[in-house]
Design a protein around this motif. Structure first.
Motif, PDB file in Angstrom:
ATOM      1  N   UNK B  63      11.700   5.465  -3.010  1.00  0.00           N
ATOM      2  CA  UNK B  63      12.610   4.126  -2.877  1.00  0.00           C
ATOM      3  C   UNK B  63      12.418   3.457  -4.373  1.00  0.00           C
ATOM      4  N   UNK B  64      13.349   2.966  -4.848  1.00  0.00           N
ATOM      5  CA  UNK B  64      13.399   2.345  -6.165  1.00  0.00           C
ATOM      6  C   UNK B  64      13.773   0.868  -6.159  1.00  0.00           C
ATOM      7  N   UNK B  65      13.070  -0.056  -6.409  1.00  0.00           N
ATOM      8  CA  UNK B  65      13.545  -1.419  -6.522  1.00  0.00           C
ATOM      9  C   UNK B  65      12.951  -1.940  -7.803  1.00  0.00           C
ATOM     10  N   UNK B  66      12.247  -3.002  -7.660  1.00  0.00           N
ATOM     11  CA  UNK B  66      11.795  -3.365  -8.879  1.00  0.00           C
ATOM     12  C   UNK B  66      10.813  -2.430  -9.432  1.00  0.00           C
ATOM     13  N   UNK B  67      10.194  -1.985  -8.500  1.00  0.00           N
ATOM     14  CA  UNK B  67       9.016  -0.727  -8.716  1.00  0.00           C
ATOM     15  C   UNK B  67       9.622   0.505  -8.064  1.00  0.00           C
ATOM     16  N   UNK B  68       8.798   1.478  -8.136  1.00  0.00           N
ATOM     17  CA  UNK B  68       9.105   2.698  -7.672  1.00  0.00           C
ATOM     18  C   UNK B  68       8.146   2.901  -6.562  1.00  0.00           C
ATOM     19  N   UNK B  69       8.409   3.230  -5.129  1.00  0.00           N
ATOM     20  CA  UNK B  69       7.596   3.422  -4.104  1.00  0.00           C
ATOM     21  C   UNK B  69       7.916   4.573  -3.388  1.00  0.00           C
ATOM     22  N   UNK B  70       6.818   5.161  -2.786  1.00  0.00           N
ATOM     23  CA  UNK B  70       6.690   6.350  -1.901  1.00  0.00           C
ATOM     24  C   UNK B  70       6.458   6.034  -0.692  1.00  0.00           C
ATOM     25  N   UNK B  71       6.946   7.062   0.403  1.00  0.00           N
ATOM     26  CA  UNK B  71       6.322   6.716   1.860  1.00  0.00           C
ATOM     27  C   UNK B  71       6.613   8.083   2.431  1.00  0.00           C
ATOM     28  N   UNK B  72       5.695   8.343   3.354  1.00  0.00           N
ATOM     29  CA  UNK B  72       5.980   9.535   4.397  1.00  0.00           C
ATOM     30  C   UNK B  72       6.773   9.223   5.419  1.00  0.00           C
ATOM     31  N   UNK B  73       7.711   9.875   5.809  1.00  0.00           N
ATOM     32  CA  UNK B  73       8.542   9.453   6.784  1.00  0.00           C
ATOM     33  C   UNK B  73       8.199   9.828   8.163  1.00  0.00           C
ATOM     34  N   UNK B  74       7.051  10.692   8.088  1.00  0.00           N
ATOM     35  CA  UNK B  74       6.419  11.272   9.403  1.00  0.00           C
ATOM     36  C   UNK B  74       5.634  10.215   9.795  1.00  0.00           C
ATOM     37  N   UNK B  75       5.284   8.964   9.159  1.00  0.00           N
ATOM     38  CA  UNK B  75       4.405   7.945   9.486  1.00  0.00           C
ATOM     39  C   UNK B  75       5.328   6.668   9.450  1.00  0.00           C
TER      40      UNK B  75
END
Lengths: 697, 182
Positions: B63-75
């Motif tokens: 995901x990109x907003x002001x920052x760049x973020x990552x997540x696991x869609x399994x969780x």
């Protein structure tokens, strides 16, 4: 011997006039399944037109269906049928309660209990499996429900399940409950028990309910249900954003979240995150106390409770030491309107006094066995007070003896005085317990009483709306016109309130009712269409089925689920599968719905017979004016109003009648439909009475 | 310990993301600069490309907003991750506006102001009130409007998706009607 599994096979008939006790065969009633269906069939066959609720000739039927007692989730409902004291024409109706009563009745070997006649003195009914005795209740008479329940359990044993009335029922208050477990109440029919001098029924059953299916098939179905079950009212999204949830809804009863506790438990219990896959946390999903009372209730919450064999715990058990200041126990348990109705009988309250009013009111009303008519009793009090009517109708001495200062100050202690007067029929003010239609006539309420939306009246029969035009417009409205009290129908409401976006609900609606048009955005309605009529019919039929099977209409039908992998689809065939696996009678969803139609149509036929007219459209299915006249600056079918249109609503009635196979003009069952549903005898009887549409003989 | 040393940087990054997501947190790529990953900034986009293309990391989303973020869609669901990213961006106005617009468009519903005082937003009420006032003067947030239920509760809505009357009813429904007709 029962012909099929599931049913106990016997119905208990108790005549309190002559003291006779008989066992009859349930097989005579299998077409009507159980519960509500048995109740309607008995009333149709045995209670003549013209009998009044408190007459010796009236009967009251406690009944369960084949699925109750099997241990299937959410199946411990008891249906009670009789004539409604609060209905101005004393039409047929039901009260429903959860708890543990009907499973125990099944374990004792009975599918239903028919009470007829009138005991010469107060009695209670003692049932220990096949042993049934009528016991002297003179020592119980005059007591509240809590002591009565405890005393009977003291006599029979602590595992006894008790259904009892309080002083309200004894004193023939129209708005009286029958209560089991001290907090599961069936509204409307407590006075009928009182009129028969029947204080309570105590049951111990040591048997079991057998199902026909292979154990593995049974467990597989239970597992399936547990996989798609939601929170209370089958809400399938949490109330706050949570990692596992794609959607959330602040109105959801899935209130569990990190940091939210049962705060008064010996060691506070955190509800926490309850992912749908974790079936061991289903019972934590609904922290109902904070839903009913706000966050003030968290620290008073001991635990959640509920019915036998139900994983969804929707009753909150609270410990509130301040309640002892009012002379009642600090421990209180209830849910929803069982709390809210008492708030509506008050005014000028803050958060704490409102909380105390709800819980104190629950303690008092549950002990007296006083029914709120779905919140209407409190609104009636406020209306009569604000209009100055009470000053006109109450003798000055009586008026001045009522602590109105406490009422004005929002002091919950006002309820101690008010509810005692109603339960004991003390003075003119006690007529608040007559029910809205009787009260309006007695105290000569003006038209504004019926026609102001603030009072929530729905029908000239004196019941308020219950998920009506605020619930998908015409669909909820149609559901609210068919029964003879508030409809107690949640089939539509559970679907609409699931918490899923309208777009998803429309997709599911198209799969069930043939068109996305069955569902509108909330308060952004469209004119009537065929899919809405199918939705309304489905809601009515499934509700009748649930009250006959007997399963919980607050959880079934499970048309939605919390599972993204199922694209949030639930499974509307579960009830038919349970029926089939339980009884061994293979029945499809469609075939079971036909049985539901039969039960609903018998209710309609009984109503036609009692009212002596086929013109249900104009004589029965009437909606008060505010529904069409509210929001005078807005037109129906514009965003932001739930105002209905008169012509459109007549069209809606026609479509519903057509869907149900009733006469489109009058809304009465036709000869052909009654025959199709296997009720030729009813058709012939109505024909003889000139009560078939078109006057078919 | 030897086993740990054998893990590649991309494996360590994935492990971090999955661990954070399991704890309901999104992962800011800034976290990769620290021990034990110590990812050079110039390598970031290459690593993100691996997440996008390699099957074994298919659960990891960016995901990109002001920052760049990552997540696991399994969780964690995408919607929740978006919410967490908006919170992590620390742009309260954008957070409020995007939340309100989503509610008005998707469900549709008006958003209770108290939502923002609670988890996971946890915005101080005083700050929230000030920000809301400031938003009224910002062109990009002109669509965000307030409406009060009859009990005084404040709700927000976007007039791009909801008419004022409609929002007013929806607020009244949840605050008052659903309590009187529970």
């Amino acid at each position: 011997m029962p012909k099929y599994k599931g049913w106990a096979g016997k119905i208990l008939r108790v005549n309190l006039s002559d003291g006779s006790v008989k066992a009859e065969d349930t097989n005579d009633y299998l077409d009507y399944i159980g519960g509500m269906g048995i109740g309607y069939k008995v009333m149709w066959d045995e209670v003549p037109v013209g009998v009044k609720p408190f007459d010796e000739a009236n009967k009251i039927i406690f009944a369960a269906g084949p699925v109750t007692g099997t241990g299937a989730p959410c199946t411990a409902r008891t249906n009670i049928t009789s004539l409604l004291p609060s209905n101005p024409q004393h039409l047929i109706g039901d009260g429903h309660m959860g708890g543990h009563f009907s499973p125990e009745m099944k374990y004792a070997g009975w599918d239903a209990i028919i009470i007829e006649g009138k005991a010469p003195r107060p009695v209670w009914l003692r049932i220990e499996d096949e042993k049934v005795t009528i016991e002297d209740a003179r020592k119980l008479w005059g007591q509240g429900i809590f002591d009565t329940t405890a005393d009977i359990a003291g006599i029979m044993g602590q595992e006894t399940q008790v259904a009892a009335i309080g002083q309200a029922g004894e004193n023939l208050v129209n708005l009286a409950t029958i209560m089991s477990n001290g907090n599961h109440s069936a509204g409307a029919l407590g006075g009928v028990m009182g009129s028969k001098n029947l204080k309570a029924i105590g049951i111990i059953g040591t048997g079991s309910v057998q199902y026909a299916a292979d154990r593995e098939d049974w467990i597989a179905l239970n597992d399936h249900v547990m996989s798609i079950i939601g929170a209370n009212n089958q809400h399938v999204v949490p109330s706050t954003p949570q990692p596992w949830a794609e959607y959330h809804d602040p109105a959801s009863r899935w209130t569990a979240q990190e940091g939210l506790f049962w705060g008064a438990a010996d060691k506070p219990v955190e509800t926490g995150i309850c992912e749908p896959e974790n079936i061991n946390k289903v019972g934590y999903r609904t922290q109902k106390a904070v839903k009913d009372h706000g966050m003030i209730a968290e620290d008073y919450t001991v635990r959640m409770g509920g019915c036998q064999s139900c994983p969804v715990r929707c009753h909150s058990s609270l410990e509130i030491p301040e309640l002892e200041n009012y002379g009642v126990s600090r421990y209180v348990m209830n849910t929803c309107m069982g709390y809210w109705s008492h708030y509506m009988a008050m005014r000028n309250m803050d958060e704490k006094s409102g909380f105390l009013a709800k819980t104190l009111g629950a303690q008092l009303a549950d002990d007296y066995g006083l029914w709120c008519n779905y919140g209407q009793l409190g609104r009636d009090l406020n209306y009569a007070y604000d209009k100055g009517i009470l000053k006109d109708v109450l003798p000055a001495a009586e008026y001045n003896s009522i602590p109105w200062d406490k009422f004005e100050a929002g002091d919950p202690e006002f309820l101690v005085d008010l509810y005692r007067r109603i339960a004991y029929k003390e003075g003119e003010i006690s007529h608040l317990g007559d029910g809205a239609a009787w009260l309006a006539e007695r105290w000569d309420f003006d038209e504004d009483y019926w026609n102001d939306e603030a009072h929530h009246l729905w029908s000239p029969m004196g019941y308020p709306l219950h998920h009506a035009n605020e619930s998908n417009g015409q669909v909820g409205s149609l559901i609210n016109i068919i029964f003879n009290r508030d409809p107690m129908n949640h089939s539509h409401q559970n679907f609409l309130g699931s918490g899923l976006p309208t777009k998803l609900l429309k997709e599911i609606a198209a799969e069930i009712w043939g068109s996305e048009d069955a569902v509108d955005e909330p308060a952004n309605y469209t004119p009537m269409n065929r899919a809405k009529a199918k939705f309304a019919k489905w809601s009515l039929v499934t509700c009748a089925l649930h009250d006959s099977l007997t399963v919980c209409n607050w959880m079934f039908p499970m048309a939605t689920s919390p599972l993204k992998k199922r694209n949030y689809r639930g499974d509307t065939s579960i009830e038919a599968k349970y029926f089939s696996l339980t009884t061994g009678i293979k029945m499809s969803e469609e075939e079971l719905y036909k049985a539901g139609e039969r039960i609903l149509t018998l209710h309609r036929a009984m109503t036609v017979k009692q009212m002596g007219t086929v013109d249900m459209r104009n004589e029965h299915d009437i909606i008060v004016d505010w529904v069409f006249d509210m929001d005078p600056d807005k037109k129906p079918f514009t965003p932001g109003t739930i105002k209905m249109d008169r012509d459109d609503m007549e069209k809606a009635k026609t479509m519903l009648y057509e869907e149900l196979g009733w006469d489109p003009e009058t809304g009465a069952p036709t000869y052909d439909k009654l025959v199709e549903l296997g009720m030729k005898d009813a058709a012939l009887e109505l024909g003889k009475l000139g009560l078939l549409p078109g006057n078919v003989q | 310990m030897g086993k740990e040393q054998k893990k590649s940087i991309i494996e360590l990054m994935a492990e971090k993301v999955r661990s954070d997501s399991a704890q309901a947190k999104i992962t800011n790529v800034d976290a990769f600069k620290e021990e034990p990953i110590k990812l050079p900034e110039e390598d970031l986009e290459d690593k993100l490309e691996v997440f996008k293309t390699e099957e074994e990391y298919a659960d990891i989303k960016i995901l990109r907003g002001t920052g760049i973020y990552l997540f696991s869609e399994d969780k964690m669901t995408l919607n929740y991750a978006k919410t967490m990213a908006r919170i992590a961006d620390k742009d309260i106005m954008a957070l409020i506006a995007s939340t309100v617009r989503d509610d008005s468009e998707i469900y549709p519903r008006a958003t209770p102001a108290k939502t923002f005082y609670q988890h996971p937003y946890n915005i101080d009420k005083g700050i929230f009130d000030d920000v809301l006032e400031e938003m009224e003067n910002k062109e990009e947030y002109k669509d965000i409007k307030g409406v009060r239920a009859s009990n005084g509760a404040l709700y927000l809505y976007s007039n791009k998706y909801l008419a004022e009357d409609h929002a007013a009813y929806l607020a009244e429904d949840i605050e008052v009607v659903q309590k009187e007709v529970p």
